[in-house]
Design a protein around this motif. Structure first.
Motif, short mmCIF file in Angstrom:
data_model
loop_
_atom_site.label_atom_id
_atom_site.label_comp_id
_atom_site.label_asym_id
_atom_site.label_seq_id
_atom_site.Cartn_x
_atom_site.Cartn_y
_atom_site.Cartn_z
N LEU A 82 0.83 -1.20 0.00
CA LEU A 82 0.00 0.00 0.00
C LEU A 82 0.87 1.26 0.00
CD1 LEU A 82 -2.72 -1.01 2.62
CD2 LEU A 82 -2.60 -1.53 0.19
N VAL A 83 1.93 1.23 0.77
CA VAL A 83 2.83 2.37 0.81
C VAL A 83 3.48 2.61 -0.55
CG1 VAL A 83 4.95 3.28 1.85
CG2 VAL A 83 3.26 2.12 3.27
N MET A 84 3.87 1.52 -1.21
CA MET A 84 4.47 1.64 -2.54
C MET A 84 3.49 2.31 -3.50
SD MET A 84 7.59 0.32 -2.67
CE MET A 84 7.93 -0.44 -4.25
N ASP A 85 2.22 1.87 -3.44
CA ASP A 85 1.22 2.46 -4.33
C ASP A 85 1.04 3.94 -4.04
OD1 ASP A 85 0.79 0.06 -5.60
OD2 ASP A 85 -0.93 -0.48 -4.36
N LYS A 86 0.99 4.31 -2.76
CA LYS A 86 0.79 5.70 -2.40
C LYS A 86 1.99 6.56 -2.80
CE LYS A 86 -2.45 5.04 1.42
NZ LYS A 86 -3.47 5.96 0.94
N TRP A 118 -10.20 -5.97 -12.68
CA TRP A 118 -11.05 -4.81 -12.47
C TRP A 118 -10.50 -3.86 -11.41
CZ3 TRP A 118 -15.24 -3.36 -15.25
CH2 TRP A 118 -15.76 -4.30 -16.16
N PHE A 119 -9.69 -4.38 -10.51
CA PHE A 119 -9.10 -3.56 -9.45
C PHE A 119 -7.59 -3.77 -9.48
CE2 PHE A 119 -13.31 -5.07 -8.25
CZ PHE A 119 -13.98 -3.87 -8.05
N PRO A 120 -6.88 -3.15 -10.45
CA PRO A 120 -5.46 -3.43 -10.67
C PRO A 120 -4.56 -3.03 -9.51
CG PRO A 120 -6.20 -1.61 -12.05
CD PRO A 120 -7.43 -2.21 -11.45
N ALA A 121 -4.95 -2.05 -8.71
CA ALA A 121 -4.10 -1.62 -7.58
C ALA A 121 -4.28 -2.58 -6.41
CB ALA A 121 -4.46 -0.20 -7.16
N LEU A 122 -3.18 -3.08 -5.88
CA LEU A 122 -3.25 -3.99 -4.73
C LEU A 122 -3.97 -3.33 -3.56
CD1 LEU A 122 -2.50 -6.65 -3.35
CD2 LEU A 122 -0.34 -5.60 -2.68
N ALA A 123 -3.75 -2.04 -3.37
CA ALA A 123 -4.43 -1.33 -2.28
C ALA A 123 -5.93 -1.47 -2.40
CB ALA A 123 -4.02 0.15 -2.29
N ASP A 124 -6.46 -1.30 -3.61
CA ASP A 124 -7.91 -1.41 -3.82
C ASP A 124 -8.39 -2.82 -3.54
OD1 ASP A 124 -8.02 1.23 -4.48
OD2 ASP A 124 -8.30 0.93 -6.63
N ARG A 125 -7.63 -3.82 -3.98
CA ARG A 125 -8.06 -5.21 -3.77
C ARG A 125 -8.09 -5.57 -2.29
NH1 ARG A 125 -4.49 -5.87 -8.00
NH2 ARG A 125 -2.98 -7.12 -6.86
N LEU A 126 -7.11 -5.10 -1.54
CA LEU A 126 -7.08 -5.41 -0.11
C LEU A 126 -8.18 -4.67 0.64
CD1 LEU A 126 -3.24 -5.49 0.65
CD2 LEU A 126 -4.79 -7.41 0.29
N HIS A 127 -8.41 -3.40 0.28
CA HIS A 127 -9.51 -2.67 0.94
C HIS A 127 -10.85 -3.29 0.57
CE1 HIS A 127 -7.71 0.71 3.09
NE2 HIS A 127 -6.80 0.76 2.14
N LEU A 128 -11.03 -3.69 -0.69
CA LEU A 128 -12.29 -4.33 -1.09
C LEU A 128 -12.46 -5.65 -0.35
CD1 LEU A 128 -14.83 -4.60 -2.72
CD2 LEU A 128 -13.45 -5.45 -4.65
N SER A 129 -11.40 -6.41 -0.20
CA SER A 129 -11.48 -7.68 0.53
C SER A 129 -11.92 -7.45 1.97
CB SER A 129 -10.14 -8.40 0.50
OG SER A 129 -9.76 -8.70 -0.83
#
Length: 432
Positions: free
Chosen positions: A214-218, A329-340
């Protein structure tokens, strides 16, 4: 013009260093999930003061021995810096993931040189530029500055940052790091590289292996252009009936991701057609149970049902790397983890609603059913799992063995909310 950005986290324990080692070696679940298709896991430019170029525990011990430095009690033992430039700058000279690309090599070398320009010669004990991820142009530094204290060398993370703030004239250490890194890039890499936006990159929580991605994405977000307004795109687009149906579920999930990102601890599933209080009152008056259950959990159930369409239903997420089903549909790992995490919490509320209605008819509280007995079964475990992935909860193994967790629904329960009682250490020196 290209952008430069920085993200720094304080490291307080050897356990954190060990977790960062596991991530660097792709030995953790999140690390493996970030490897792009076709890449060799662990491919990177890497160096450390230890024999293993990613063994940060051994490198830290070698660093202390080399400089003869001690540690202050209860003080950070090191810091991690993510040094970022626009990937397009690297791509001008070749492939973003090519270890022979001269700009990857220059970025790798100059990030270390920059850190030691203010932290002190020899302050860096580990450097890594991952080449196995979809993104790139991010150098990961492990830094343990040493300063004299009463005539003895001691690791100090705060003093060098205070010095840097004074040297740059910035109002705080965070801004000083941003300005210093951007200036160094412009001088030593390319004059076209400039400072990123003056805004914070994260909520400044301490870094754990689970939150690394998540930090990497941000950090990367700081060197990318803002996305075009969604409403603007939709106004200009032709949308068919089938598209509208698909978009309805997709936008529902995107909206819940945004809500969870804004307040992960306080997140509550969407409201149902009736409130918990109304459902309890109707049950006590003899109303039929199932219509009340479905009405109470209708908001949460709509999220769970939508998630199934993307391969991210509760049963899918319970499997190893189940959140990867939604990558398209949710290419960003941050989005996938938050959605999970959202799906897990909505699933738990669905089970909670049924347990509530069933238990209201059982006078003997010792015979009440637990939430995890109802569909989706064991949803509490799923919530704990993704809270850990997002760094929201203390890992389960920290809980004393003599204090087992129970999930028994009380006779008059309250809506499911996340536990806010943990005393969280943010692992940095800034105010919160």
């Amino acid at each position: 013009m290209f952008k430069a950005a920085i993200r720094v986290n304080k490291i307080k324990t050897i356990a954190q260093l060990r977790g960062l080692t596991h991530h660097a070696e792709r030995a953790d679940e999140v690390g493996r999930a970030r490897v792009r298709e076709g890449a060799v896991a662990g491919d990177a430019l890497a160096w450390s003061k230890a024999e293993g170029d990613r063994d940060y525990v051994a490198a830290f011990k070698a660093h202390k021995a080399e400089l003869g430095a001690g540690e202050r009690k209860n003080a950070p033992i090191a810091m991690q810096a993510l040094c970022v430039v626009s990937p397009e700058w690297v791509q001008q000279a070749g492939d973003l993931h090519d270890r022979a690309n001269p700009r990857n090599i220059a970025l790798f070398d100059q990030a270390k040189a920059w850190a030691e320009s203010w932290a002190g010669k020899g302050a860096v004990f580990g450097v890594r530029l991952d080449l196995d991820e979809k993104g790139g142009a991010v150098v990961d530094l492990m830094i343990a500055p040493v300063r004299d204290s009463r005539g003895k060398p001691v690791i100090s993370t705060q003093k060098p940052l205070t010095e840097l703030k004074g040297a740059t004239g910035e109002r705080n250490e965070y801004s000083a790091l941003q300005t210093s890194w951007a200036d160094w890039c412009a001088t030593n890499l390319d004059a076209k590289i400039e400072r990123g936006l003056r805004r914070e990159l994260t909520a400044r929580e301490h870094l754990s292996p689970e939150t690394y991605g998540l930090v990497m994405d941000k950090a990367r977000e700081a060197v990318q252009r803002p996305a075009e307004s969604l409403l603007g795109v939709l106004r200009a687009a032709e949308v068919s009936g089938d598209d509208a149906d698909e978009l309805r579920e997709y936008l529902l999930l995107k909206g819940e991701i945004s809500r969870h990102k804004q307040d992960p601890h306080g997140y509550k599933p969407p409201k149902g057609a009736i409130s918990t209080m109304d459902a309890e009152m109707a049950t006590r008056k003899g109303a039929t149970r199932w219509p009340l259950i479905n009405a109470l959990r209708s908001g949460a159930h709509s999220v769970v049902e939508a998630a199934y369409e993307y391969g991210m239903g509760p049963e899918d997420l319970a499997k190893r790397n189940g959140h990867e089903n939604g990558r398209r549909w949710f290419p960003a790992l941050a989005d996938r983890l938050h959605l999970s995490a959202v799906v897990a919490k909505c699933a738990r509320f669905c089970a909670y609603a049924e347990a509530l209605m069933v238990n209201l008819a059982i006078t003997d509280r010792s015979k009440h059913h637990s939430v995890d007995e109802f569909w989706p079964q064991k949803s509490s475990e799923l919530v704990e799992r993704y809270n850990r992935h997002l760094g929201l909860d203390i890992p389960k193994h920290v809980q004393p063995v003599h204090e087992p967790k129970t999930a028994v629904v009380r006779e008059t329960p309250e809506p499911v909310v996340e536990d806010k009682s943990h005393n969280r250490d943010h692992g940095d020196d800034w105010g919160h």
